[in-house]
Write a protein that holds these residues in place. Structure first.
Motif, short mmCIF file in Angstrom:
data_model
loop_
_atom_site.label_atom_id
_atom_site.label_comp_id
_atom_site.label_asym_id
_atom_site.label_seq_id
_atom_site.Cartn_x
_atom_site.Cartn_y
_atom_site.Cartn_z
N SER A 29 0.86 -1.18 0.00
CA SER A 29 0.00 0.00 0.00
C SER A 29 0.90 1.22 0.00
CB SER A 29 -0.91 0.01 1.22
OG SER A 29 -1.64 1.23 1.26
N ASP A 92 -5.25 1.36 3.30
CA ASP A 92 -6.05 0.58 2.38
C ASP A 92 -5.11 -0.05 1.35
OD1 ASP A 92 -7.52 3.46 0.59
OD2 ASP A 92 -5.44 2.89 1.00
N SER A 93 -5.56 -1.04 0.65
CA SER A 93 -4.66 -1.77 -0.23
C SER A 93 -4.95 -1.45 -1.68
CB SER A 93 -4.77 -3.27 0.03
OG SER A 93 -6.07 -3.71 -0.19
N TRP A 97 -9.21 0.25 -2.71
CA TRP A 97 -9.12 1.63 -2.28
C TRP A 97 -10.37 2.02 -1.50
CZ3 TRP A 97 -4.48 2.55 -2.24
CH2 TRP A 97 -3.65 2.63 -3.34
#
Lengths: 112, 113
Positions: A29, A92-93, A97
């Motif tokens: 991330s 968040d990844s 998102w």
């Protein structure tokens, strides 16, 4: 699944001294967020870190992001009573998102 | 300008009842999020909307929980057959787009007796 870990979970600070809160996250991330929460209140945005090496400062707080180490730090300089609160980091990844995963929070108490 | 607002601020209900929690996002924000925060813990993601549609509802704990955002602005989180374990603070947030900073509302404290 993205995991976010903060430490310490509780931090008793003496006024005037410096401290660091650590936030580790588990997957790729490039974005990390720090929030502050006072008792019974909602979350107040402190910092948004959007790239590797990002550093932001506001007053006695400074946040940085190392995406290679998957680590963000929140540094408190010369703590004062007004900084007593709970601090959360969130990430968040890349494939989700907006779906923030929060750490457990660090409860900070600043005493004289 | 006006921030995210949530109503009611407190809701006390009895086990088995139905509740609705409302969120009014910042004007112009296309993305809206619901989180749940239990005492002493960080917020836990429930669902997020992009416009009118639920883009990710993977955090909803079971089918008693449902959320809508029919006109792409106000959202309602609906909980059927409430259980004591549903007691928590339900937080709503909004952002300009999904890859932007989220701004949180004051929350609704739900207590199920």
């Amino acid at each position: 699944e993205l995991k976010v870990e903060q430490n310490p979970l509780f931090l008793s600070m003496q006024e005037g001294k410096n401290y660091t809160i650590y936030c580790n996250y588990s997957t790729t991330s490039d974005r990390l967020y720090w929030y502050r929460q006072d008792p019974g209140k909602s979350l107040e945005s402190l910092f948004v870190l959007l790239s590797n090496g990002a550093v932001k400062q506001e007053g006695r707080l400074m946040a940085s992001l190392d995406t290679k180490a998957r680590l963000s730090t929140l540094h408190i300089t010369a703590a004062v009573h007004d900084l007593s609160a709970t601090y959360f980091c969130a990430a968040d990844s890349l494939d989700s998102w907006g779906k923030f995963q929060f750490g457990a929070g660090t409860q900070v108490v600043v005493t004289p | 300008g006006a921030g995210v607002s949530q109503t009611p601020s407190n809701k006390v209900t009895e086990k088995g009842k139905y509740v609705e929690l409302r969120c009014d996002p910042i004007s112009g924000h296309t993305a809206l999020y619901w989180y749940r925060q239990s005492l002493g813990q960080g917020p836990e993601f429930l669902i997020y909307f992009q416009g009118t549609g639920a883009a990710d509802d993977s955090g909803l704990p079971n089918d008693r929980f449902f959320a809508v955002r029919p006109e792409g602005s106000v959202s309602t989180l609906k909980i059927q057959r409430t259980e004591r374990g549903d007691s928590a603070v339900y937080l709503c947030a909004s952002s300009l787009t999904p890859d932007n900073e989220q701004f949180f509302g004051p929350g609704t404290r739900l207590t199920v007796l």
